[in-house]
Write a protein that holds these residues in place. Structure first.
Motif, PDB file in Angstrom:
ATOM      1  N   GLU A   1       0.871  -1.168   0.000  1.00 10.79           N
ATOM      2  CA  GLU A   1       0.000   0.000   0.000  1.00 10.79           C
ATOM      3  C   GLU A   1       0.909   1.219   0.000  1.00 10.79           C
ATOM      4  O   GLU A   1       1.667   1.442   0.938  1.00 10.79           O
ATOM      5  N   VAL A   2       0.841   1.991  -1.059  1.00  5.36           N
ATOM      6  CA  VAL A   2       1.744   3.119  -1.264  1.00  5.36           C
ATOM      7  C   VAL A   2       1.099   4.389  -0.731  1.00  5.36           C
ATOM      8  O   VAL A   2       0.003   4.762  -1.157  1.00  5.36           O
ATOM      9  N   THR A   3       1.778   5.051   0.206  1.00  8.63           N
ATOM     10  CA  THR A   3       1.286   6.310   0.744  1.00  8.63           C
ATOM     11  C   THR A   3       1.813   7.460  -0.098  1.00  8.63           C
ATOM     12  O   THR A   3       3.026   7.634  -0.247  1.00  8.63           O
ATOM     13  N   LEU A   4       0.915   8.234  -0.665  1.00 13.78           N
ATOM     14  CA  LEU A   4       1.272   9.353  -1.533  1.00 13.78           C
ATOM     15  C   LEU A   4       1.237  10.668  -0.751  1.00 13.78           C
ATOM     16  O   LEU A   4       0.589  10.756   0.297  1.00 13.78           O
ATOM     17  N   PRO A   5       1.924  11.698  -1.249  1.00 11.93           N
ATOM     18  CA  PRO A   5       1.891  12.990  -0.566  1.00 11.93           C
ATOM     19  C   PRO A   5       0.463  13.523  -0.451  1.00 11.93           C
ATOM     20  O   PRO A   5      -0.345  13.386  -1.385  1.00 11.93           O
ATOM     21  N   SER A   6       0.168  14.134   0.666  1.00 16.66           N
ATOM     22  CA  SER A   6      -1.179  14.672   0.894  1.00 16.66           C
ATOM     23  C   SER A   6      -1.288  16.096   0.354  1.00 16.66           C
ATOM     24  O   SER A   6      -0.288  16.771   0.106  1.00 16.66           O
ATOM     25  N   GLY A   7      -2.514  16.534   0.156  1.00 14.95           N
ATOM     26  CA  GLY A   7      -2.773  17.912  -0.225  1.00 14.95           C
ATOM     27  C   GLY A   7      -2.439  18.257  -1.660  1.00 14.95           C
ATOM     28  O   GLY A   7      -2.290  19.431  -2.000  1.00 14.95           O
ATOM     29  N   LYS A   8      -2.324  17.242  -2.530  1.00 14.89           N
ATOM     30  CA  LYS A   8      -2.000  17.487  -3.936  1.00 14.89           C
ATOM     31  C   LYS A   8      -3.252  17.329  -4.787  1.00 14.89           C
ATOM     32  O   LYS A   8      -4.097  16.474  -4.539  1.00 14.89           O
ATOM     33  N   GLU A   9      -3.349  18.141  -5.830  1.00 14.77           N
ATOM     34  CA  GLU A   9      -4.496  18.046  -6.721  1.00 14.77           C
ATOM     35  C   GLU A   9      -4.394  16.866  -7.670  1.00 14.77           C
ATOM     36  O   GLU A   9      -5.397  16.277  -8.053  1.00 14.77           O
ATOM     37  N   ARG A  10      -3.154  16.511  -8.062  1.00 15.62           N
ATOM     38  CA  ARG A  10      -3.026  15.452  -9.068  1.00 15.62           C
ATOM     39  C   ARG A  10      -1.731  14.669  -8.874  1.00 15.62           C
ATOM     40  O   ARG A  10      -0.631  15.218  -8.996  1.00 15.62           O
ATOM     41  N   ILE A  11      -1.872  13.368  -8.584  1.00 17.54           N
ATOM     42  CA  ILE A  11      -0.758  12.427  -8.595  1.00 17.54           C
ATOM     43  C   ILE A  11      -1.146  11.314  -9.565  1.00 17.54           C
ATOM     44  O   ILE A  11      -2.137  10.618  -9.358  1.00 17.54           O
ATOM     45  N   ASP A  12      -0.359  11.158 -10.629  1.00 15.91           N
ATOM     46  CA  ASP A  12      -0.702  10.254 -11.725  1.00 15.91           C
ATOM     47  C   ASP A  12       0.022   8.924 -11.631  1.00 15.91           C
ATOM     48  O   ASP A  12       1.161   8.845 -11.134  1.00 15.91           O
ATOM     49  N   HIS A  13      -0.611   7.891 -12.174  1.00 17.61           N
ATOM     50  CA  HIS A  13       0.056   6.618 -12.442  1.00 17.61           C
ATOM     51  C   HIS A  13       0.759   6.708 -13.790  1.00 17.61           C
ATOM     52  O   HIS A  13       0.347   7.467 -14.669  1.00 17.61           O
TER      53      HIS A  13
ATOM     54  N   THR B   1      11.502   2.951 -18.801  1.00 15.48           N
ATOM     55  CA  THR B   1      11.631   3.330 -20.205  1.00 15.48           C
ATOM     56  C   THR B   1      10.579   4.300 -20.726  1.00 15.48           C
ATOM     57  O   THR B   1      10.538   4.577 -21.924  1.00 15.48           O
ATOM     58  N   GLY B   2       9.728   4.828 -19.863  1.00 17.52           N
ATOM     59  CA  GLY B   2       8.726   5.788 -20.295  1.00 17.52           C
ATOM     60  C   GLY B   2       7.337   5.186 -20.338  1.00 17.52           C
ATOM     61  O   GLY B   2       7.167   3.975 -20.393  1.00 17.52           O
ATOM     62  N   THR B   3       6.348   6.073 -20.321  1.00 18.49           N
ATOM     63  CA  THR B   3       4.954   5.631 -20.232  1.00 18.49           C
ATOM     64  C   THR B   3       4.171   6.028 -21.478  1.00 18.49           C
ATOM     65  O   THR B   3       4.450   7.066 -22.088  1.00 18.49           O
ATOM     66  N   PRO B   4       3.192   5.214 -21.865  1.00 27.12           N
ATOM     67  CA  PRO B   4       2.322   5.582 -22.979  1.00 27.12           C
ATOM     68  C   PRO B   4       1.215   6.528 -22.546  1.00 27.12           C
ATOM     69  O   PRO B   4       1.095   6.874 -21.362  1.00 27.12           O
ATOM     70  N   ALA B   5       0.381   6.914 -23.489  1.00 29.77           N
ATOM     71  CA  ALA B   5      -0.758   7.780 -23.195  1.00 29.77           C
ATOM     72  C   ALA B   5      -1.716   7.092 -22.226  1.00 29.77           C
ATOM     73  O   ALA B   5      -1.725   5.879 -22.067  1.00 29.77           O
ATOM     74  N   GLY B   6      -2.538   7.934 -21.575  1.00 25.57           N
ATOM     75  CA  GLY B   6      -3.559   7.415 -20.671  1.00 25.57           C
ATOM     76  C   GLY B   6      -3.294   7.679 -19.209  1.00 25.57           C
ATOM     77  O   GLY B   6      -4.049   7.201 -18.347  1.00 25.57           O
ATOM     78  N   VAL B   7      -2.238   8.448 -18.894  1.00 24.83           N
ATOM     79  CA  VAL B   7      -1.973   8.762 -17.488  1.00 24.83           C
ATOM     80  C   VAL B   7      -3.173   9.520 -16.920  1.00 24.83           C
ATOM     81  O   VAL B   7      -3.809  10.325 -17.607  1.00 24.83           O
ATOM     82  N   SER B   8      -3.475   9.250 -15.638  1.00 27.69           N
ATOM     83  CA  SER B   8      -4.624   9.904 -15.011  1.00 27.69           C
ATOM     84  C   SER B   8      -4.429   9.920 -13.507  1.00 27.69           C
ATOM     85  O   SER B   8      -3.616   9.168 -12.962  1.00 27.69           O
ATOM     86  N   PRO B   9      -5.152  10.778 -12.788  1.00 19.04           N
ATOM     87  CA  PRO B   9      -4.926  10.930 -11.352  1.00 19.04           C
ATOM     88  C   PRO B   9      -5.454   9.764 -10.541  1.00 19.04           C
ATOM     89  O   PRO B   9      -6.440   9.124 -10.902  1.00 19.04           O
ATOM     90  N   LEU B  10      -4.775   9.522  -9.417  1.00 15.13           N
ATOM     91  CA  LEU B  10      -5.158   8.477  -8.475  1.00 15.13           C
ATOM     92  C   LEU B  10      -5.886   9.079  -7.286  1.00 15.13           C
ATOM     93  O   LEU B  10      -5.683  10.242  -6.933  1.00 15.13           O
ATOM     94  N   GLU B  11      -6.710   8.240  -6.662  1.00 12.05           N
ATOM     95  CA  GLU B  11      -7.455   8.641  -5.477  1.00 12.05           C
ATOM     96  C   GLU B  11      -7.188   7.668  -4.338  1.00 12.05           C
ATOM     97  O   GLU B  11      -6.776   6.521  -4.558  1.00 12.05           O
TER      98      GLU B  11
END
Length: 243
Positions: A84-96, A211-221
């Motif tokens: 379970e990955v804890t992400l920084p709080s208070g951010k509008e957008r953290i993408d996969h 090696t980089g990511t393809p299209a489709g990145v979107s925010p996590l909740e």
């Protein structure tokens, strides 16, 4: 062969083989759900490649680079399969960001592209988690890319013969397919990346090139479950917690 690092029920760290029957080590077979699966290697650094798919460059409103766009993730960013990955709080957008990871097998410096695959131990799955709020405000991307647990990796290192030249790269969030592409769509190939990177810095055994990511990145909740699949490697799964 697919190599996996895990902590057995006695608490010992082992390296085994992930098979259809389970994780095999020293004549015993373990259920992957009953052991602690660890990141499959211990990199001194993760060298990440930005904008290595044309469709991702387009969705970011960026031009295709004329040489690989490189940045680093240090060891504090590592997380493993099942974490379970804890992400920084208070951010509008953290993408996969689903990515194929190249695991280095021996020390590499000034490597020519034609010899590059001799230095590759295998491939793994990476989720290049990205804090867009801060990434957009800084040039070195420390806050945006190098926060704790920003690089879930795993579950295995698959030897090169297991992973097709056109291996698919996919990502699901809560069972919904968000990203889908192929290794064949890279702008810069793996040999080209190794040649470029090692002309500037030494890669050590266990280091990863993401090696980089393809299209489709979107925010996590908060509470999301992410699955990254690279054909021939398997599926990296992790959950997300946002305080």
């Amino acid at each position: 062969m697919r190599h996996v690092r895990f902590r057995d029920p006695a608490g010992s760290v082992r390296t085994g083989e992930w098979t259809d029957e389970g994780i095999v080590f020293a004549g015993e077979t373990y259920d992957p759900d009953e052991v602690d699966v660890l990141p499959p290697c211990e990199p001194s650094k993760i060298v990440c490649v930005g904008l290595n798919y044309a469709d991702h460059a387009a969705e970011q409103n960026s031009e295709i680079p004329d040489r690989p766009l490189l940045f680093l993730k240090p060891p504090n960013t590592l997380a493993g399969h099942g974490d379970e990955v804890t992400l920084p709080s208070g951010k509008e957008r953290i993408d996969h960001e689903a990515e194929l990871g190249v695991v280095i097998g021996s020390q590499a410096k000034n490597v020519d592209a034609e010899d590059a695959m001799d230095y590759v131990a295998g491939f793994t799955c990476v989720d290049d988690l990205s804090n867009r709020d801060d990434q957009r405000k800084e040039q070195n991307w420390i806050r945006g890319k190098a926060f704790d647990n920003a690089a879930p990796v795993g579950p295995v290192v698959a030897t090169p013969d297991e992973v097709p030249d056109d291996a698919s790269v996919k990502l699901w969030v809560n069972g919904e397919l968000r990203q889908e592409s192929s290794r064949a769509e890279f702008i810069f190939s793996i040999p080209e990346l190794i040649e470029e990177i090692t002309s500037y810095l030494t890669l050590e055994e266990g280091d990863i090139i993401s090696t980089g990511t393809p299209a489709g990145v979107s925010p996590l909740e908060d509470g999301d479950v992410v699955e990254v699949e690279v054909e021939g490697v398997g599926v990296l799964e992790h959950a997300v917690r946002i305080p």
